[in-house]
Structures are given as structure tokens and as C-alpha cells.
Design an enzyme around this catalytic site. Structure first.
Site, PDB file in Angstrom:
ATOM      1  N   TYR A 182       7.222   6.865  22.552  1.00 23.36           N
ATOM      2  CA  TYR A 182       6.794   6.020  21.432  1.00 23.36           C
ATOM      3  C   TYR A 182       7.419   6.474  20.122  1.00 23.36           C
ATOM      4  O   TYR A 182       7.717   5.656  19.242  1.00 23.36           O
ATOM      5  CB  TYR A 182       5.257   5.946  21.357  1.00 23.36           C
ATOM      6  CG  TYR A 182       4.574   6.893  20.398  1.00 23.36           C
ATOM      7  CD1 TYR A 182       4.125   8.136  20.825  1.00 23.36           C
ATOM      8  CD2 TYR A 182       4.338   6.534  19.071  1.00 23.36           C
ATOM      9  CE1 TYR A 182       3.476   8.992  19.958  1.00 23.36           C
ATOM     10  CE2 TYR A 182       3.690   7.386  18.197  1.00 23.36           C
ATOM     11  CZ  TYR A 182       3.266   8.626  18.637  1.00 23.36           C
ATOM     12  OH  TYR A 182       2.629   9.479  17.772  1.00 23.36           O
ATOM     13  N   GLU A 208       0.125   5.227  19.342  1.00 20.15           N
ATOM     14  CA  GLU A 208      -0.538   6.204  18.480  1.00 20.15           C
ATOM     15  C   GLU A 208      -2.030   5.918  18.303  1.00 20.15           C
ATOM     16  O   GLU A 208      -2.779   6.772  17.813  1.00 20.15           O
ATOM     17  CB  GLU A 208       0.165   6.286  17.118  1.00 20.15           C
ATOM     18  CG  GLU A 208      -0.086   7.601  16.423  1.00 20.15           C
ATOM     19  CD  GLU A 208       0.874   7.841  15.273  1.00 20.15           C
ATOM     20  OE1 GLU A 208       1.997   8.314  15.527  1.00 20.15           O
ATOM     21  OE2 GLU A 208       0.508   7.545  14.125  1.00 20.15           O
ATOM     22  N   HIS A 236       4.892  13.698   3.266  1.00 22.92           N
ATOM     23  CA  HIS A 236       3.594  13.048   3.331  1.00 22.92           C
ATOM     24  C   HIS A 236       2.824  13.825   4.400  1.00 22.92           C
ATOM     25  O   HIS A 236       3.136  13.709   5.592  1.00 22.92           O
ATOM     26  CB  HIS A 236       3.720  11.598   3.780  1.00 22.92           C
ATOM     27  CG  HIS A 236       4.346  10.686   2.771  1.00 22.92           C
ATOM     28  ND1 HIS A 236       5.628  10.839   2.300  1.00 22.92           N
ATOM     29  CD2 HIS A 236       3.854   9.592   2.137  1.00 22.92           C
ATOM     30  CE1 HIS A 236       5.893   9.876   1.427  1.00 22.92           C
ATOM     31  NE2 HIS A 236       4.831   9.105   1.312  1.00 22.92           N
ATOM     32  N   GLU A 288      10.923   4.790   3.739  1.00 18.87           N
ATOM     33  CA  GLU A 288      10.180   4.709   2.470  1.00 18.87           C
ATOM     34  C   GLU A 288      10.145   3.241   2.082  1.00 18.87           C
ATOM     35  O   GLU A 288      11.042   2.719   1.418  1.00 18.87           O
ATOM     36  CB  GLU A 288      10.856   5.574   1.410  1.00 18.87           C
ATOM     37  CG  GLU A 288      10.122   5.692   0.089  1.00 18.87           C
ATOM     38  CD  GLU A 288       8.730   6.333   0.191  1.00 18.87           C
ATOM     39  OE1 GLU A 288       7.750   5.569   0.275  1.00 18.87           O
ATOM     40  OE2 GLU A 288       8.639   7.579   0.181  1.00 18.87           O
ATOM     41  N   TYR A 317      -7.416   7.784  18.378  1.00 16.07           N
ATOM     42  CA  TYR A 317      -8.826   7.416  18.251  1.00 16.07           C
ATOM     43  C   TYR A 317      -9.641   7.843  19.470  1.00 16.07           C
ATOM     44  O   TYR A 317     -10.867   7.837  19.439  1.00 16.07           O
ATOM     45  CB  TYR A 317      -8.981   5.912  18.007  1.00 16.07           C
ATOM     46  CG  TYR A 317      -8.392   5.456  16.692  1.00 16.07           C
ATOM     47  CD1 TYR A 317      -8.333   6.321  15.607  1.00 16.07           C
ATOM     48  CD2 TYR A 317      -7.878   4.188  16.537  1.00 16.07           C
ATOM     49  CE1 TYR A 317      -7.788   5.922  14.404  1.00 16.07           C
ATOM     50  CE2 TYR A 317      -7.329   3.765  15.327  1.00 16.07           C
ATOM     51  CZ  TYR A 317      -7.285   4.646  14.265  1.00 16.07           C
ATOM     52  OH  TYR A 317      -6.754   4.261  13.076  1.00 16.07           O
ATOM     53  N   ASP A 354       0.833  -1.201   0.000  1.00 15.92           N
ATOM     54  CA  ASP A 354       0.000   0.000   0.000  1.00 15.92           C
ATOM     55  C   ASP A 354       0.874   1.259   0.000  1.00 15.92           C
ATOM     56  O   ASP A 354       0.356   2.368   0.162  1.00 15.92           O
ATOM     57  CB  ASP A 354      -0.943  -0.010   1.206  1.00 15.92           C
ATOM     58  CG  ASP A 354      -2.243   0.734   0.929  1.00 15.92           C
ATOM     59  OD1 ASP A 354      -2.669   0.763  -0.241  1.00 15.92           O
ATOM     60  OD2 ASP A 354      -2.814   1.308   1.875  1.00 15.92           O
ATOM     61  N   ARG A 365     -10.128  -1.329  -6.707  1.00 15.10           N
ATOM     62  CA  ARG A 365      -8.891  -0.911  -6.027  1.00 15.10           C
ATOM     63  C   ARG A 365      -8.237   0.220  -6.816  1.00 15.10           C
ATOM     64  O   ARG A 365      -8.009   0.100  -8.014  1.00 15.10           O
ATOM     65  CB  ARG A 365      -7.936  -2.111  -5.950  1.00 15.10           C
ATOM     66  CG  ARG A 365      -6.615  -1.824  -5.267  1.00 15.10           C
ATOM     67  CD  ARG A 365      -6.825  -1.712  -3.764  1.00 15.10           C
ATOM     68  NE  ARG A 365      -5.590  -1.763  -3.022  1.00 15.10           N
ATOM     69  CZ  ARG A 365      -4.950  -0.678  -2.562  1.00 15.10           C
ATOM     70  NH1 ARG A 365      -5.422   0.517  -2.799  1.00 15.10           N
ATOM     71  NH2 ARG A 365      -3.851  -0.802  -1.873  1.00 15.10           N
ATOM     72  N   TYR A 375      -1.558  10.480  -1.749  1.00 14.59           N
ATOM     73  CA  TYR A 375      -0.747   9.339  -2.221  1.00 14.59           C
ATOM     74  C   TYR A 375      -1.404   8.008  -1.897  1.00 14.59           C
ATOM     75  O   TYR A 375      -0.950   6.960  -2.335  1.00 14.59           O
ATOM     76  CB  TYR A 375       0.663   9.410  -1.621  1.00 14.59           C
ATOM     77  CG  TYR A 375       0.812   8.837  -0.232  1.00 14.59           C
ATOM     78  CD1 TYR A 375       0.416   9.554   0.890  1.00 14.59           C
ATOM     79  CD2 TYR A 375       1.359   7.566  -0.038  1.00 14.59           C
ATOM     80  CE1 TYR A 375       0.551   9.026   2.156  1.00 14.59           C
ATOM     81  CE2 TYR A 375       1.494   7.036   1.238  1.00 14.59           C
ATOM     82  CZ  TYR A 375       1.084   7.771   2.335  1.00 14.59           C
ATOM     83  OH  TYR A 375       1.211   7.234   3.594  1.00 14.59           O
ATOM     84  N   ARG A 376      -2.515   8.077  -1.174  1.00 16.10           N
ATOM     85  CA  ARG A 376      -3.133   6.864  -0.646  1.00 16.10           C
ATOM     86  C   ARG A 376      -4.477   7.302  -0.073  1.00 16.10           C
ATOM     87  O   ARG A 376      -4.600   8.428   0.408  1.00 16.10           O
ATOM     88  CB  ARG A 376      -2.236   6.379   0.474  1.00 16.10           C
ATOM     89  CG  ARG A 376      -2.442   5.038   1.063  1.00 16.10           C
ATOM     90  CD  ARG A 376      -1.383   4.867   2.139  1.00 16.10           C
ATOM     91  NE  ARG A 376      -1.438   3.580   2.775  1.00 16.10           N
ATOM     92  CZ  ARG A 376      -0.777   3.280   3.883  1.00 16.10           C
ATOM     93  NH1 ARG A 376      -0.009   4.181   4.456  1.00 16.10           N
ATOM     94  NH2 ARG A 376      -0.863   2.088   4.410  1.00 16.10           N
ATOM     95  N   GLU A 435      -0.138  15.465  18.565  1.00  9.11           N
ATOM     96  CA  GLU A 435       0.722  15.255  19.732  1.00  9.11           C
ATOM     97  C   GLU A 435      -0.124  14.963  20.975  1.00  9.11           C
ATOM     98  O   GLU A 435       0.171  14.054  21.748  1.00  9.11           O
ATOM     99  CB  GLU A 435       1.558  16.526  19.952  1.00  9.11           C
ATOM    100  CG  GLU A 435       2.681  16.390  20.944  1.00  9.11           C
ATOM    101  CD  GLU A 435       3.913  15.730  20.363  1.00  9.11           C
ATOM    102  OE1 GLU A 435       3.821  15.076  19.301  1.00  9.11           O
ATOM    103  OE2 GLU A 435       4.977  15.860  20.989  1.00  9.11           O
TER     104      GLU A 435
END
Lengths: 228, 522
Positions: free
Chosen positions: B367, B380, B436, B177, B384, B167, B512, B473-474, B286
Site C-alpha cells: 500500500y 491504512e 510532519h 505538499e 483503527y 485543510d 474554524r 499544523y492541523r 507499521e
């Protein structure tokens, strides 16, 4: 997504519980401890966040009369990897829980990796005495959403509830009620604990009234019932 | 034996045809590897996107354990025109999770293909199957005391290198990368052939994981973010574990500082002084990853006001922007580069440098340092809990590594998100020349109105960024067709011509990246 599918998915039926009456007669928890509604409620491991071992959810699960073991989940990798290892051990397990979003995202996905069955998956928000619930259920949880709706209505707190049944052609069920009072603000969590604790043990019934301790539960949570 | 009873079928497939395919799956894979019951499929249907779960409900899930079984699955799918959606570990949270791209697709779950085939500590590479997780690899490296380290995305322990690389995901080390570090794939094609890229087709070759290019056209990239084949093995390079690792953070107080941060950082990255995929996280990223919740400060709906964000900064010591990077090498190498970095930021006259010694075990430093040194963690996921409600969609436009561009993108994203009452929760992952720009669009899925707002917000982000010549990019599976449109007709025509050639029955993950023979109109 095609337009026709979009139409079907958006075609939600609106329901209302306005006509329901419970007469404010929610049974007290103390009574329920002595006489669980069904002796068929199965043992379960109850997952909750740190500090929630006496929470309304746990009280609700205990009120089924089933043997429950409570495990508190922190954000620690070791806790979760230990759970993953248990889920993947091949031993029969039944997990129910009410966790924060981050922990639940991990637990539910670990259940998938372990090939576990998930009978109930609920997303819940409680803010200012009003709750919202989005459920993704299976046939084995038939009737539970409606029962939860009755329970919430009986508590007097305002709520919105949407239930999707996996793969069902039927439109998602929506239930809602305006708030009437705040007397039993945590009862939603007890109701879910009770419903999940007694899943598979016959027709769902109302959870007993819990003794509310401290400030009402506030925030966002995920409930689940998982079996390996 | 249970029947498929979940009421979901693949597009254009009758129940009878589907049942016939399921029987063949059972004969090939065994009953326990063919999941058709609702309770088995619910965990594949937990999505975080701004649509109903039903839009991404699978009709079944099958698990394969060998390449031969994958070939068999493909054969059955061709016979019955069954579309399959392949996942490896399925931990693509916020990009679609484990759910299929389209309702009714059968999930081919490769989690049981989890062999670590080889780790060569001298040539520094690994060859693994799709179900291998980074956590599994980390344990293997630790148990065997191998002098190599991993690079992974934030779900680290539970995600895997094949899925992340296919992906085109990124990590936080000098090998961050990931597709660049990939070397050699084995791919099952729609016709059942097993194709190996690079040197992999040469009988007896020992350079499959050594030399990427092989001979003639190099096709590895064609199989990433696509639906031309099913990757069943992948090689990738491992970074030698350095004798010295020095993580650090530089905290900046003001949003506008992003311009100068990037201008100082770019030359350091291009020259290799800072070797890793560094990160510049904003205050809300953060805070979320540092276990702060929005409700600790404000319960009103809408975006989090700037004054609240400033208050969080004040209370926690976090910056408006927080730069994390690391140095790797011998003590001498690290000392030289550290001096250069300190001097550059001193010249800037802004930024408070925090070292590991100063940070101790505080989050989020801990982390971040672990991610930069190849130690898995799940910290991370705290994002959520920032807003809660289970909604998360990554908006990830690419930016030039130029201060003015980063400021422009940040301002645009913030404006659009705030218009829809949502927060700008963002980080820039810093490559030498690009960024990114990763934004977590967080929202409450229990709130239908907010879910619709998040959906409209994401669409507007795509539109507004496209007007300025930017694209992601995704993207999650909800918006993959829309994003494909940004990249132009010629690209899409070619992609579909390739699809017709390699998968004429359109069985591999239709939709896809917007590649779908059934729906695409040139």
C-alpha cells in the site's frame, strides 16, 4: 464548548438494571427459527467480516425470520467500492451489520455520501467476558437500548451501555451490570443482530438464545442499521 | 414534509428563525437536499474525538449542486444568522470527520458538486469541484489513458483533492505538499460574491491553473484552514507519470536509529535525490496498517510495552522505524539516484533495504508503494483496528528535519502517551526541511474513563510540545481553539479583523481554526 453546554452534556443519568429479572428464561434459537417474533421483520443485507457468516450476530439476525443475505467484507477496496456503488444506485436497500472498526468507518461514511438513513450506530467492545456499548440512536430505535440492556443482564455477562439519542435534550442513558457468569458470552452480538434485524417491526423483544460456537467473540466492533 | 425534529439548533437561533431558514433552503435546493431528520443526520455525527457526539451534532445538512445554490445558501444564512459548516467529501477522519465544529451548525455538504471540469494532460493540471474524489479522478485518468498521476493522503479513493488541500493535507509523491501544488481557486464569499484567485479574475484567461500569483496580493492561503469563504472550484498540478517508478523501504531495528535516518535523509531530500514526501513509520503504525492487532499480543489495558513491540518486530520483520521512499524518472535517472541512496545508507552501516521485487505483495509495502505512485487504496484504515473502539485523533506537530529534533519529539510524545496508557503510533512525513510528525492517538470510545484519558492526553501533548516551541499544523475540531492560542494574539487579532471584514455575521464555520466573532475576546 461553552460551560453551560458542557454541564448539560455531562449530566448523564445513571440507571441500573439490577432490579430486572429475566429468570434465566432466554428462549432457545431453535424455537425462534420456527416462530419468529414478528413476520413484519424486513429483508436485509447483513454485513460481517470475513469468516463471520455463522457468527452470533448473523444468527440473531436470522432469528427474526426475515430474509437475510449475508455478505462478508474484507479490507479490499473493490468490495467496498462495490458496496458504495450499490448504496448510491437509488435502489431501496436495508443494511445491517457488525464489522471491525476500519471496515465500519468506511461503510458508515459511504452511507452518508449515498444519502442513506442510519437508524442505529453502535460501538462495542468485548473483552474477557465483559462488554461495553456506546450507541447513537434515533427515535426509530426507541426502546432498543433498554431491550439490549435487559438482554445483556439476562445473559449474566458484565456490561456497560451508554445511549445517546441524536439531538435529544435528555441526558445520555447509562446502564450497567456486574458479571454473574460467562455462559452466554456471545449473546450480546446475537441480541444486536436480532434487534437490528427487527427494527421497525414493532416493540423490541428479547433475542432468542444462540448456540455458542467456539471461543467467545472478542475485540472491538461497530453495529449499524442503514436504509437507502 | 418532515419537520426538523432532532432538538438541535444553531447557537443563538430560535426554532422559529431556524424553521424559516429551512423553508427557504427547501425552496432553493429542493426537499431532498435539506436533511433534518435524525436518521439522515446520524452519519454526519459519527465522530472519533474524545467528547460526546452531542457536542458536534448538526441541526441540519443541506446539499448544493451549483455555485448559484451556494450563493443562495449564504444569502439565507445571512438573513437568519445561521452558521454553516462546509464539507466537501467529509473524509477528514480523525480531524473531525463530517461533523460540524460546533453543535447546531448546519452542514453544507458539497458532495454533489462533483464535476471534473478539466484535466489537461499536456500542461499537467486538473480543475475540479469539491465533491470530486481522488478515486473518481483516478478512474478518469485510467479510462482516458492520461500520462499523469495523482498525489493523495491515505484515505485516497474516498477523499478528495479540494477538502484535503483546503485543510493543507499532504500526500506521498513528489507533489505531496498539496497546497504547494494548488493553482487557482474559486471561492464564494459570505456576501455572495464569487472570487477567483490568481489569474482567475481576468476575463478569457487561460492561465488560471498555470500561474499562481496573478497580480497584487495573493490570497489563496487565506482560504485554507479558515472560514473566509467556500471553495467551489480548485485547480492543482498533476505530476507526469514517470517511465520508471522504484519504491523501496529501509528497515531499522532500533528506536534510537531515528537520529541517523533523518541525518542521512535530509540532504537526499534537499538535493532532490529522493524527490517524494517519504515516510518514516514506527513499529506500531507499521503493525496497525499491516493488519496486526494489539490484542494479538496483549489484552491488558495501558500502553503496549517495549518488549511486546520488539516481539512484533521479531515476528513480522518490521522495523522500529520503517522508511518508505521512491524514485521516479527514466531508467538512467533512477539508476543514478538509486546508487547514491544505497551508498549513503551503506556508509551508515544500518538499515535493511527492501525493493519491490523483494517485497512482492506483502503489506504494508504494497500500500505504501501504491500511495507513492498515485494508486488509491484503503489499507491504512487498519490503524483503527490496532486498538479498536473508534477513538482516533491526529496529533501532528511540525518538526525540523533534524535527527535530534525528531528523537526529542518522539520521546516526548511517547512519554506523554504512555503516562495516559495509550500507544505512540506515529509516522514522520519527510519534506526537505520539515517533518510532519503525525501521531494517531487511538483509544476506546466505549470506555468513558479511557475517553477522558485520551482527552487529557491530547491536551497535555499540546501543552508539553508548546513549552518546547512546537505546535501542530492541523488539528481536530475539538482542540482547534486551543491550538489557535499557540500561534499568538497578533495572529488571532488579525484573523478576526479579516473575519469581521469578510463575514460580519459570522455565518461561515464559526470556530474554524479558532476564528469565531461570537466568542473571541482580544
Amino acid at each position: 464548548m461553552s460551560m453551560d453546554r458542557r454541564f448539560v452534556l455531562k449530566g448523564m443519568a445513571l440507571g441500573s438494571l439490577a432490579g430486572l429479572t429475566l429468570g434465566g428464561a432466554l428462549p432457545a434459537l431453535g424455537a425462534a427459527h420456527g416462530s419468529p417474533r414478528s413476520s413484519a421483520a424486513r429483508p436485509a443485507l447483513v454485513l460481517v467480516n470475513q469468516g463471520a457468516e455463522q457468527s452470533a450476530f448473523v444468527q440473531g439476525a436470522r432469528a427474526t425470520g426475515a430474509a437475510v443475505q449475508v455478505r462478508q467484507i474484507g479490507g479490499d477496496l473493490t468490495d467496498l467500492l462495490s458496496l458504495q456503488s450499490q448504496l448510491g444506485s437509488g435502489r431501496k436497500m436495508r443494511l445491517i451489520g457488525l464489522l471491525d472498526d476500519a471496515s465500519a468507518a468506511l461503510v458508515v461514511d459511504m452511507a452518508r455520501s449515498a444519502g442513506a438513513r442510519v437508524e442505529w450506530l453502535g460501538q462495542h467492545t468485548a473483552r474477557g467476558g465483559v462488554t461495553r456499548h456506546r450507541l447513537l440512536n434515533t427515535a426509530s430505535a426507541e426502546g432498543c437500548a433498554r431491550q439490549l440492556g435487559r438482554q445483556l443482564h439476562g445473559c449474566g455477562a458484565g456490561f456497560e451501555l451508554t445511549e445517546e439519542r441524536l439531538g435529544s435534550a435528555a441526558p445520555a442513558r447509562q446502564l450497567s451490570a456486574a458479571p454473574r457468569n460467562q455462559r452466554h458470552a456471545d449473546q450480546w452480538a446475537a441480541g444486536i443482530g436480532y434487534l437490528l434485524g427487527s427494527l421497525g417491526a414493532g416493540r423490541p423483544t428479547a433475542a432468542p438464545l444462540i448456540a455458542q460456537a467456539g471461543a467467545p467473540l472478542d475485540g472491538s466492533f461497530v453495529s449499524f442499521s442503514i436504509e437507502t | 414534509m418532515s419537520e426538523q425534529n432532532n432538538g438541535v439548533l444553531p447557537r443563538g437561533v430560535t426554532q422559529q428563525e431556524f424553521n424559516a431558514a429551512v423553508e427557504k433552503f427547501r425552496a432553493l435546493l429542493g426537499n431532498e437536499n435539506v436533511l433534518v431528520e435524525q436518521q439522515q443526520l446520524v452519519p454526519y455525527n459519527k465522530i472519533m474525538m474524545s467528547v460526546e457526539n452531542a457536542a458536534h451534532a448538526p441541526s441540519a445538512a443541506v446539499t448544493a449542486t451549483t455555485v448559484e445554490q451556494v450563493q443562495g445558501v449564504v444569502k439565507i444564512c445571512n438573513e437568519h444568522r445561521i452558521p454553516i459548516w462546509t464539507i466537501s467529501t467529509g473524509r477528514n477522519f480523525g480531524y473531525g470527520s463530517a461533523a460540524p465544529g460546533q453543535r447546531g451548525q448546519v452542514i453544507l455538504d458539497l458532495k454533489k458538486m462533483n464535476r471534473i471540469i478539466k484535466v489537461d494532460p499536456e500542461m499537467c493540471y486538473a480543475l475540479v469541484e469539491p465533491g470530486v474524489t481522488y478515486g473518481q479522478l483516478y478512474d478518469y485518468i485510467q479510462e482516458n489513458n492520461l500520462p499523469v498521476m495523482l498525489s493523495f493522503s491515505a484515505p485516497s479513493a474516498i477523499a478528495g483533492p479540494v477538502g484535503n488541500t483546503m485543510d493543507r493535507g499532504v500526500g506521498y509523491t513528489p507533489y505531496g505538499e498539496h497546497f504547494m501544488m494548488q493553482c487557482g481557486m474559486e471561492v464564494v464569499l459570505a456576501n455572495g460574491d464569487v472570487y477567483r484567485t490568481g489569474m482567475g479574475g481576468v476575463k478569457g484567461s487561460n492561465t488560471w491553473q498555470i500561474f499562481k500569483w496573478g497580480y497584487g496580493p495573493t490570497l489563496d492561503g487565506m482560504f485554507t484552514q479558515s472560514n473566509y469563504g467556500i471553495c467551489t472550484k480548485m485547480g492543482f498540478w498533476l505530476m507526469p507519470k514517470p517511465p520508471v517508478f522504484k519504491p523501496f523501504e529501509i528497515i531499522f531495528e532500533n528506536e534510537e536509529d531515528i537520529v541517523e535516518i533523518v541525518e542521512v535523509l535530509r540532504p537526499l531530500r534537499i538535493r532532490g535525490i529522493i524527490p517524494n514526501s517519504a515516510v518514516i513509520a514506527n513499529i506500531l503504525w507499521e503493525a496497525g496498517s499491516g493488519n496486526v492487532r494489539r490484542s494479538d499480543y496483549i489484552t491488558e489495558p495501558g500502553h503496549t510495552p517495549d518488549e511486546i513491540q520488539k516481539q512484533i518486530q521479531k515476528d513480522t520483520g518490521m522495523g522500529a522505524w520503517n522508511l518508505y521512499a521512491a524514485l521516479y524518472g527514466t531508467q538512467e535517472q533512477v539508476d543514478v539516484n538509486w546508487k547514491i541512496i544505497v551508498d549513503e545508507f551503506k556508509k551508515l552501516g544500518k538499515g535493511r533495504i527492501v525493493t519491490q521485487e523483494e517485497a512482492g505483495d506483502t503489506q504494508p509495502f504494497k500500500y505504501r508503494a501504491e500511495l507513492m505512485s498515485g494508486v488509491p487504496n484503503l489499507q491504512e484504515f487498519g490503524l483503527y483496528n490496532w486498538r479498536g473502539g473508534g477513538g482516533s485523533m491526529w496529533f501532528a506537530p511540525v518538526s525540523e528535519a533534524r535527527g535530534s529534533e525528531c528523537r526529542k519529539q518522539a520521546a516526548m510524545a511517547k512519554r506523554v502517551l504512555h503516562k495516559y496508557g495509550l500507544d505512540y503510533v506515529a509516522e514522520f512525513i519527510v519534506a526537505p526541511r520539515d517533518m510532519h510528525h503525525v501521531i494517531d492517538v487511538l483509544y476506546d470510545r466505549t470506555n468513558e474513563e479511557e475517553t477522558q484519558r485520551a482527552d487529557a492526553c491530547f491536551a497535555e501533548l499540546l501543552d508539553e510540545f508548546e513549552k518546547e516551541g512546537y505546535a501542530v499544523y492541523r488539528v481536530n475540531t475539538r482542540f482547534q481553539e486551543r491550538v489557535a492560542q499557540s500561534y499568538g494574539k497578533a495572529k488571532r487579532d488579525l484573523e478576526h479583523a479579516i473575519k469581521r471584514a469578510v463575514d460580519p455575521n459570522n455565518i461561515l464555520a464559526p470556530g474554524r481554526s479558532g476564528i469565531d466573532l461570537d466568542t473571541y475576546k482580544s
